[in-house]
Design an enzyme around this catalytic site. Structure first.
Site: not given
Length: 837
Positions: A551-552, A359, A653, A557, A657
């Site tokens: 998101k985290r 991952h 992911t 990110k 969604k």
């Protein structure tokens, strides 16, 4: 036990009130909305248990091969609505409850999210279980029953404040405590060598032992009788109470062993910045794999004929990242030390049974454990790791004679400095197949961090692009959109085959269909506005563009880039004339995510915590994210940002969604964005930024360019406003800018910022055309079928696990007779006849 419980209104009502009195011990005059939720959940669980027992019995009788999914995280979300939807009992229970004076939707809100995960790893695992059950694959999930989740997040004075997430405070009606399923787990001790019929064997003795007890949560499939289990392990003391210490007055010592045992499964991801924290985290991982492998071996040994060579034909184990990697070593220990197979035979069985999902593409994120710690905590396992490494490096030496660079890169043990065990290398060496979770991610594995492994075993590597379950993320999260699909398509078969949504392509030109879609989006936005008002005490402009990044929190990110742009946009608005402001698209910008309490840069997070621009058409909201909250946020989103630096995000992911719910993506060509771009069409997504093949060159340019030349003027202006203290104390915020300003912009915020502004302008231009925006949103939703976890699981089953579905027969008649066509053994038939007579 020869019939099912009924599903007519009266039977459901009787079931609910039965649990009110006999499970909860309440009277008809003394039960609250929460008690009603508990009674309802027990009623639904009764029906799940019927299917769960039938499923396990059928798989056993069919001698089925099973997939065992090991993961340290399972973010399964609330169970009630998902169970009712999958059992096709939602409307029936709604009617039954209405007569009792309760609204089903209000009882949904009484459930607490199980705090069994942190991020995408756990959400993916939960989606996979749903698809495994729905597609009728014999399967089991294994994880840990954490007493506390990672933490509850509060924002105070611009900083993240963490508090315990005691999700079990009011119990968990969905779990089944298995007092008869528990296994001994050993730590520390020593390894003794003994001779047995001329063969030297190892015996691991001493140290301390605890017990791992099983707690099962039934996971129902959609439109099928198949119901599988998520089995979670909780640590218990091997000895409950030291009575001699209690009698001498040492009351704390009397309970010491119990407390030490229960600590192991108390918290998800304990702080590992200390040696004690590292030891606790390794204990946690070993408890998961030891209990799970003992359980798997026990189930295998129940077969009529015990043939260890058949183990890989009946057992496939999937490692969700490297956290369960010690399962490879543990199975080898069980086969050699307990079942007394020879080393090579045992190793052949192990390498045919395991598979590993990676991952991450970030080398620093690859898990390693110090040899001294493993030697102290798991001495026998260190011996076995050295054995595995020896067997593997012999093959490396044969293929690459005297190539010490290859030996060093491929070795499971890292020799530099303090010796460490590379868990990713162990996972690759011990697995039959290794897969990435998006096309670009898998290619990066082959060409970067696992290049040497790929060159040696190219056929071992596969890609399995992630997916999410449409049951939870469309059918449950967005029932109005699901109802629209049902009405236009004439049935709900799309829930099991999302490719059927392609039939709606022609409806995009139908003005009424577009209006229906727009109305659904507005209803979801209004629900979100109500929720924000209730949770954040802020009123949003429902007509503004809902721009969401959840998101985290992490540097790669690039939440920082997003908030820097918000400041840039704010400055533009401030400098605009009243007439110009009328043409600016209003936005509600929402951030959500938790940051690691250990990472100082991320602990302070970004500017998003300290700025509240409650003016000039821009609103910034900081949200706490849970599975339940996400089911409110995602259907309301119109723009979702997935802007990681190219080559850093494995897949993602949440992007899947969002598009399933008719949201447009603003993103880079990273992770699954690449495949989303291909699926929905470049004209229906906003793409910007440096591409992965250019990242290294851009980083080199950044290090060799004066910052005033490297950063665009738009961003330098933002830096200046932050330095001037316009958005908070300079000494608190200056370091955030400094983290990228002095030739240390490792995630290319400055490089991509100008292109980011351009993409944001394209967003504004399109949003001024509501019908065009709606059409592109619809295309995202109906072209998202590739990103169903059903497709992902089918590919795993066919290409990695070699697993075939086995459908459990359903009720034989309308009278709920429990015949189902499940064959009984002769002894079971005889016993049934005795009971009958």
């Amino acid at each position: 036990m020869d019939s099912y419980q009924g599903s007519d209104k009266l039977a459901l009502q009787q079931s609910i009130v039965h649990h009110v009195e006999y499970t909860l011990a309440r009277t008809r005059f003394d039960f609250s909305k929460f008690h009603s939720y508990q009674a309802l959940s027990h009623s639904v669980r009764d029906r799940l248990i019927e299917a769960f027992n039938d499923t396990n019995l059928h798989f056993h009788q069919m001698d089925a091969k099973r997939i065992y999914y090991l993961s340290l995280e399972f973010l399964i979300g609330r169970c009630l609505q998902n169970a009712l939807v999958n059992l096709d009992l939602e409307d029936d229970y709604r009617d039954a409850l209405m007569d009792l004076g309760y609204k089903l939707e209000e009882l949904y809100d009484e459930e607490v999210d199980p705090a069994l995960g942190n991020g995408g790893l756990g959400r993916l695992a939960a989606c996979f279980l749903d698809s495994l059950a729905t597609l009728n694959y014999p399967s089991f999930g294994y994880g840990i029953r954490y007493t506390y989740g990672i933490f509850k997040q509060l924002i105070k004075d611009g900083y993240q404040v963490e508090s315990p997430d005691f999700w079990l405070n009011h119990g968990n009606p969905w779990e089944i405590e298995r007092l008869d399923v528990q296994y001994q787990i050993r730590f520390y001790g020593f390894v003794k060598k003994v001779w047995d019929h001329g063969v030297e064997r190892s015996v691991w003795e001493g140290g301390e032992t605890i017990m791992a007890r099983a707690y099962d949560t039934p996971i129902p499939g959609y439109n099928t009788q198949n119901t599988i289990a998520l089995r979670l392990w909780k640590s218990h003391p091997a000895s409950e109470f030291d009575f001699s210490s209690f009698n001498t007055g040492d009351y704390f010592k009397a309970l010491e062993q119990r407390q030490k045992a229960e600590y192991i499964t108390s918290v998800l991801y304990p702080n590992d910045s200390t040696d004690a924290g590292k030891e606790l985290r390794l204990k946690q991982q070993y408890l998961l794999v030891s209990a799970s492998m003992q359980d798997i071996v026990r189930r295998f040994k129940r077969r009529k004929v015990l043939d260890w060579n058949a183990f890989p034909q009946k057992v496939a184990v999937q490692l969700n990242d490297t956290h369960p990697a010690l399962a490879i070593v543990e199975l080898l220990r069980i086969l050699i030390d307990i079942e007394q197979l020879d080393n090579m035979s045992a190793w052949q069985i192990v390498t045919k049974s395991f598979n590993y999902t990676n991952h991450t593409v970030l080398p620093e994120a690859l898990e390693k454990w110090g040899v001294p710690l493993i030697e102290k905590l798991l001495p026998r396992h260190l011996e076995i790791i050295y054995l595995i490494n020896f067997l593997f490096l012999e093959k490396v030496q044969q293929k690459y004679p005297n190539n010490w660079g290859k030996l060093s890169a491929l070795s499971i043990v890292e020799e530099e400095g303090t010796k460490k065990v590379r868990m990713a290398n162990l996972s690759i060496v011990g697995s039959k197949f290794v897969n990435g979770v998006a096309k670009i991610h898998t290619e990066l594995l082959k060409t970067t961090i696992f290049k040497e492994f790929f060159e040696m075993h190219p056929n071992k590597f596969q890609n399995k692009t992630n997916g999410v379950t449409p049951r939870r993320w469309v059918r449950c999260a967005n029932p109005a959109l699901a109802a629209l699909y049902d009405r236009v398509l004439g049935n709900d078969k799309w829930v099991l085959d999302m490719e059927l949504l392609k039939q709606l392509e022609s409806n995009v030109s139908d003005p009424q269909f577009v209006r229906d879609f727009q109305m659904i989006k507005m209803e979801n936005k209004e629900r979100f506005v109500h929720w924000i008002r209730k949770t954040c005490q802020v009123d949003l402009n429902v007509d503004s563009l809902f721009d969401i990044q959840v998101k985290r929190i992490h540097e790669y990110k690039r939440q920082l880039m997003n908030i820097l742009y918000v400041i840039y946009r704010y400055l533009i608005i401030k400098e605009s004339t009243p007439e110009e402001r009328k043409r600016i698209v209003p936005r509600s910008v929402c951030f959500g995510g938790k940051s690691s309490s250990l990472d100082m840069l991320m602990q302070k997070e970004s500017l998003n915590q300290s700025i509240q621009l409650l003016m000039l058409l821009i609103m910034i909201i900081k949200l706490e994210i849970s599975q339940n909250n996400a089911q409110i946020i995602i259907p309301a989103a119109e723009l979702s940002q997935h802007i990681s630096t190219a080559g850093t995000e494995a897949s993602g992911t949440s992007n899947m969604k969002f598009i399933m719910n008719g949201c447009l993506i603003l993103g880079t060509l990273d992770g699954a964005n690449v495949e989303i771009d291909e699926a929905v069409g470049r004209e229906n997504i906003f793409i910007f930024g440096t591409q992965v093949e250019d990242v290294d060159n851009m980083k080199e340019k950044m290090r060799n360019t004066d910052p005033h030349e490297y950063f665009p003027q738009e961003l330098l202006k933002v830096f200046a406003e932050i330095d001037n203290g316009r958005f908070g104390h300079n000494d608190e915020l200056k370091w955030i800018v400094d983290s990228i300003r002095y030739k240390n912009d490792n995630y290319l915020v400055g490089q991509d910022f100008k292109d980011y502004i351009k993409a944001q302008q394209q967003v504004d231009d399109l949003y001024r055309q509501p019908n065009e925006w709606a059409k592109k949103s619809i295309y995202n939703a109906i072209r998202s079928y590739k990103f169903s976890s059903d497709r992902t699981i089918y590919e795993y089953a066919e290409e990695i696990w070699q697993l075939k579905p086995i459908k459990v027969p359903g009720p034989a008649t309308q009278k709920h007779e429990r015949v189902k066509g499940v064959a009984l053994s002769k002894s079971q038939q005889e016993m049934a006849e005795k009971i009958k007579h």
